[in-house]
Scaffold this motif. Structure first.
Motif, PDB file in Angstrom:
ATOM      1  N   THR A   4      11.865-103.665  23.196  1.00 41.14           N
ATOM      2  CA  THR A   4      10.664-103.465  23.994  1.00 41.14           C
ATOM      3  C   THR A   4      10.828-104.213  25.311  1.00 41.14           C
ATOM      4  OG1 THR A   4       9.573-105.395  23.006  1.00 41.14           O
ATOM      5  CG2 THR A   4       9.236-103.269  21.933  1.00 41.14           C
ATOM      6  N   PRO A   5      10.028-103.855  26.329  1.00 38.42           N
ATOM      7  CA  PRO A   5       8.922-102.886  26.342  1.00 38.42           C
ATOM      8  C   PRO A   5       9.401-101.451  26.504  1.00 38.42           C
ATOM      9  CG  PRO A   5       9.052-104.004  28.447  1.00 38.42           C
ATOM     10  CD  PRO A   5      10.054-104.668  27.557  1.00 38.42           C
ATOM     11  N   TYR A   6       8.439-100.531  26.381  1.00 41.42           N
ATOM     12  CA  TYR A   6       8.721 -99.107  26.370  1.00 41.42           C
ATOM     13  C   TYR A   6       8.246 -98.410  27.648  1.00 41.42           C
ATOM     14  CZ  TYR A   6       8.750 -99.767  21.219  1.00 41.42           C
ATOM     15  OH  TYR A   6       8.981-100.193  19.935  1.00 41.42           O
ATOM     16  N   LEU A   7       8.967 -97.361  28.010  1.00 38.78           N
ATOM     17  CA  LEU A   7       8.462 -96.314  28.893  1.00 38.78           C
ATOM     18  C   LEU A   7       8.128 -95.145  27.986  1.00 38.78           C
ATOM     19  CD1 LEU A   7       7.949 -94.903  31.634  1.00 38.78           C
ATOM     20  CD2 LEU A   7      10.382 -94.278  31.649  1.00 38.78           C
ATOM     21  N   LEU A   8       6.875 -94.702  27.988  1.00 40.59           N
ATOM     22  CA  LEU A   8       6.442 -93.622  27.109  1.00 40.59           C
ATOM     23  C   LEU A   8       6.677 -92.278  27.785  1.00 40.59           C
ATOM     24  CD1 LEU A   8       3.107 -95.091  25.693  1.00 40.59           C
ATOM     25  CD2 LEU A   8       5.421 -95.254  24.745  1.00 40.59           C
ATOM     26  N   CYS A  33       3.992-101.440  26.474  1.00 42.15           N
ATOM     27  CA  CYS A  33       4.042-100.238  27.310  1.00 42.15           C
ATOM     28  C   CYS A  33       3.988-100.597  28.794  1.00 42.15           C
ATOM     29  CB  CYS A  33       2.873 -99.309  26.969  1.00 42.15           C
ATOM     30  SG  CYS A  33       2.754 -98.886  25.211  1.00 42.15           S
ATOM     31  N   VAL A  34       5.035-100.223  29.543  1.00 40.13           N
ATOM     32  CA  VAL A  34       5.019-100.489  30.986  1.00 40.13           C
ATOM     33  C   VAL A  34       4.471 -99.304  31.776  1.00 40.13           C
ATOM     34  CG1 VAL A  34       6.979-102.058  30.802  1.00 40.13           C
ATOM     35  CG2 VAL A  34       7.386 -99.672  31.400  1.00 40.13           C
ATOM     36  N   GLY A  35       4.491 -98.112  31.184  1.00 40.47           N
ATOM     37  CA  GLY A  35       4.001 -96.936  31.888  1.00 40.47           C
ATOM     38  C   GLY A  35       4.353 -95.669  31.155  1.00 40.47           C
ATOM     39  N   GLN A  36       4.079 -94.532  31.788  1.00 39.69           N
ATOM     40  CA  GLN A  36       4.348 -93.231  31.198  1.00 39.69           C
ATOM     41  C   GLN A  36       5.135 -92.374  32.176  1.00 39.69           C
ATOM     42  OE1 GLN A  36       0.379 -91.740  30.443  1.00 39.69           O
ATOM     43  NE2 GLN A  36       0.110 -90.992  32.538  1.00 39.69           N
ATOM     44  N   LEU A  37       5.873 -91.400  31.606  1.00 38.16           N
ATOM     45  CA  LEU A  37       6.621 -90.449  32.419  1.00 38.16           C
ATOM     46  C   LEU A  37       6.251 -89.055  31.944  1.00 38.16           C
ATOM     47  CD1 LEU A  37      10.411 -90.658  33.343  1.00 38.16           C
ATOM     48  CD2 LEU A  37       9.226 -88.497  32.984  1.00 38.16           C
ATOM     49  N   ARG A  38       5.717 -88.226  32.861  1.00 38.09           N
ATOM     50  CA  ARG A  38       5.251 -86.886  32.507  1.00 38.09           C
ATOM     51  C   ARG A  38       5.983 -85.844  33.336  1.00 38.09           C
ATOM     52  NH1 ARG A  38      -1.144 -87.017  33.055  1.00 38.09           N
ATOM     53  NH2 ARG A  38      -0.658 -88.121  34.997  1.00 38.09           N
ATOM     54  N   LEU A  39       6.250 -84.712  32.700  1.00 39.25           N
ATOM     55  CA  LEU A  39       6.846 -83.588  33.400  1.00 39.25           C
ATOM     56  C   LEU A  39       5.743 -82.677  33.935  1.00 39.25           C
ATOM     57  CD1 LEU A  39       9.769 -82.633  30.972  1.00 39.25           C
ATOM     58  CD2 LEU A  39       9.809 -84.190  32.938  1.00 39.25           C
ATOM     59  N   ASP A  45      -2.398 -87.628  28.927  1.00 37.72           N
ATOM     60  CA  ASP A  45      -2.428 -88.777  29.835  1.00 37.72           C
ATOM     61  C   ASP A  45      -2.874 -89.995  29.031  1.00 37.72           C
ATOM     62  OD1 ASP A  45      -2.713 -90.658  31.825  1.00 37.72           O
ATOM     63  OD2 ASP A  45      -4.041 -89.451  33.074  1.00 37.72           O
ATOM     64  N   MET A  46      -2.024 -91.025  28.970  1.00 38.58           N
ATOM     65  CA  MET A  46      -2.345 -92.236  28.224  1.00 38.58           C
ATOM     66  C   MET A  46      -3.167 -93.224  29.043  1.00 38.58           C
ATOM     67  SD  MET A  46      -1.000 -91.629  25.300  1.00 38.58           S
ATOM     68  CE  MET A  46      -1.383 -89.888  25.628  1.00 38.58           C
ATOM     69  N   GLY A  47      -3.448 -92.880  30.294  1.00 37.00           N
ATOM     70  CA  GLY A  47      -4.148 -93.809  31.155  1.00 37.00           C
ATOM     71  C   GLY A  47      -3.254 -94.929  31.660  1.00 37.00           C
ATOM     72  N   LEU A  48      -1.937 -94.755  31.493  1.00 37.42           N
ATOM     73  CA  LEU A  48      -0.964 -95.702  32.012  1.00 37.42           C
ATOM     74  C   LEU A  48      -0.466 -95.220  33.369  1.00 37.42           C
ATOM     75  CD1 LEU A  48       1.111 -96.187  28.729  1.00 37.42           C
ATOM     76  CD2 LEU A  48      -0.521 -97.823  29.703  1.00 37.42           C
ATOM     77  N   GLU A  49       0.182 -96.095  34.097  1.00 40.14           N
ATOM     78  CA  GLU A  49       0.708 -95.709  35.396  1.00 40.14           C
ATOM     79  C   GLU A  49       1.893 -94.762  35.223  1.00 40.14           C
ATOM     80  OE1 GLU A  49       2.286 -97.763  39.576  1.00 40.14           O
ATOM     81  OE2 GLU A  49       1.598 -99.004  37.891  1.00 40.14           O
ATOM     82  N   ASP A  50       1.917 -93.694  36.017  1.00 37.80           N
ATOM     83  CA  ASP A  50       3.056 -92.776  36.010  1.00 37.80           C
ATOM     84  C   ASP A  50       4.204 -93.428  36.775  1.00 37.80           C
ATOM     85  OD1 ASP A  50       2.164 -90.188  34.725  1.00 37.80           O
ATOM     86  OD2 ASP A  50       0.561 -90.454  36.194  1.00 37.80           O
ATOM     87  N   LEU A  51       5.338 -93.581  36.103  1.00 43.65           N
ATOM     88  CA  LEU A  51       6.483 -94.260  36.686  1.00 43.65           C
ATOM     89  C   LEU A  51       7.723 -93.378  36.629  1.00 43.65           C
ATOM     90  CD1 LEU A  51       6.169 -97.781  34.998  1.00 43.65           C
ATOM     91  CD2 LEU A  51       5.322 -97.095  37.258  1.00 43.65           C
ATOM     92  N   THR A  52       8.599 -93.569  37.579  1.00 48.09           N
ATOM     93  CA  THR A  52       9.937 -93.005  37.473  1.00 48.09           C
ATOM     94  C   THR A  52      10.750 -93.908  36.549  1.00 48.09           C
ATOM     95  OG1 THR A  52      10.840 -94.283  39.312  1.00 48.09           O
ATOM     96  CG2 THR A  52       9.794 -92.164  39.842  1.00 48.09           C
TER      97      THR A  52
END
Length: 331
Positions: A4-8, A33-39, A45-52
């Motif tokens: 950990t930590p994770y990028l989801l 959880c540091v953030g999320q990555l979406r296509l 949406d997990m309400g986390l920051e979208d990160l590269t």
């Protein structure tokens, strides 16, 4: 161990429920959880920051977790470029899909070339016994649902949290990929060979102190044509002393089966109790958990009150309003 930590990774999840793995981790292990990555086209949406990937690594991410639980549990071709990019950049990958990372030679090759690890949490790590149905010491509570993805895991986790806060002896017993990623251990039940499923749950919930409760994570539904087998294995392997009925009131039909409707709570109560008493004649239904995420506060309280009056059982949304009354209902 999964670092950990994770990028989801939410991929192209078709709706919020398709990203329930990510949701569970975010709700119960937010510190990981540091953030999320979406296509493009992702509906979750997990309400986390979208990160590269690069941004996530700069914030300390060590592992990208595939947070999607699509029907059939497969690695989409749309994801492959991103998964490889993560490995090359320095992230490990973790997945609870049926389609194992280790079976994908292109991912294995990239992981090997970059010294990264692939974690498949749906691989059983134990040679489980065949169930024998013998009575075990200790107490067990199982959440059973009118459908898949109605809050069975959340119910068990909420009850464990409340019981531990009271100083009670309680253990959440994970039986699916999300629960295993949250707690770090458990049985990936739907990946266990059928003859050994009930035995794996006996193994997961062994003899214990007389005042210790195992809170067993539910799976599937006795009324779901696709997944009823795993539910029955939990009922018979878990030998529950207490059953909690779980329901999501805004569902239009059974998850993934538009031609099937959910059973009523009365029907679920009667069916689950008959099956539970095969292995534990003293099994009881003690409460009802309502997933009110789709209702506003007034509607949520009204629905729970109406259900409680009709069913004669304590009825709450344990994640929204606390699990105290469900814990009170345990003997």
């Amino acid at each position: 161990m999964i670092e950990t930590p994770y990028l989801l990774f939410l991929g192209d999840a078709a709706d919020p429920l398709a990203a329930k793995v990510a949701q569970g981790i975010k709700d119960w292990r937010p510190e990981h959880c540091v953030g999320q990555l979406r296509l493009e086209g992702c509906k979750a949406d997990m309400g986390l920051e979208d990160l590269t990937i690069e941004e996530a690594i700069a914030r300390g991410a060590k592992t990208m977790v595939i947070g999607v639980a699509n029907r059939g549990g497969y690695i989409s071709d749309l994801w492959r470029a991103v998964l490889k990019e993560a490995l090359v950049a320095g992230l490990d990958l973790a997945s609870g899909l049926h389609n194992l990372l280790h079976e994908e030679q292109d991912l294995v090759l990239v992981a090997d070339q970059n010294g990264r690890s692939l974690h498949d949490v749906r691989i059983p790590s134990v040679r489980y016994p065949i169930a024998n149905g013998q009575k075990r010491s200790g107490k067990r509570c199982l959440a059973v649902g009118t459908d898949c993805s109605v809050g069975k895991m959340y119910t068990a986790l909420c009850m464990e949290k409340e019981m531990r806060a009271r100083g009670m002896k309680a253990s959440f017993r994970a039986t699916g990929q999300t629960g295993i990623l949250i707690t770090g251990e458990g049985v990936p039940l739907d990946a266990v060979i059928a003859d050994f499923m009930a035995g794996s749950i006996e193994f997961l919930t062994p003899d214990n102190d007389d005042d210790h409760w195992d809170l067993i994570e539910g799976q599937g539904s006795l009324y779901h044509a696709s997944y009823s087998g795993v539910t029955l294995a939990l009922v018979h392997g878990g030998q529950p002393d207490a059953l909690i009925l779980c329901h999501e009131p805004t569902r239009k039909h059974m998850r993934g089966l538009p031609e099937y409707q959910q059973p009523g709570l009365e029907e679920l109560r009667d069916t689950a109790l008959v099956l539970a008493r095969v292995v534990n004649p003293d099994a009881k239904v003690v409460g009802i958990s309502i997933n009110t995420a789709g209702l506003d506060e007034d509607a949520a309280k009204a629905y729970c009150a109406e259900t409680e009056a009709r069913m004669g059982l304590p009825t709450v949304d344990p994640f929204r309003h606390g699990a105290g009354r469900l814990v009170d209902a345990l003997d």
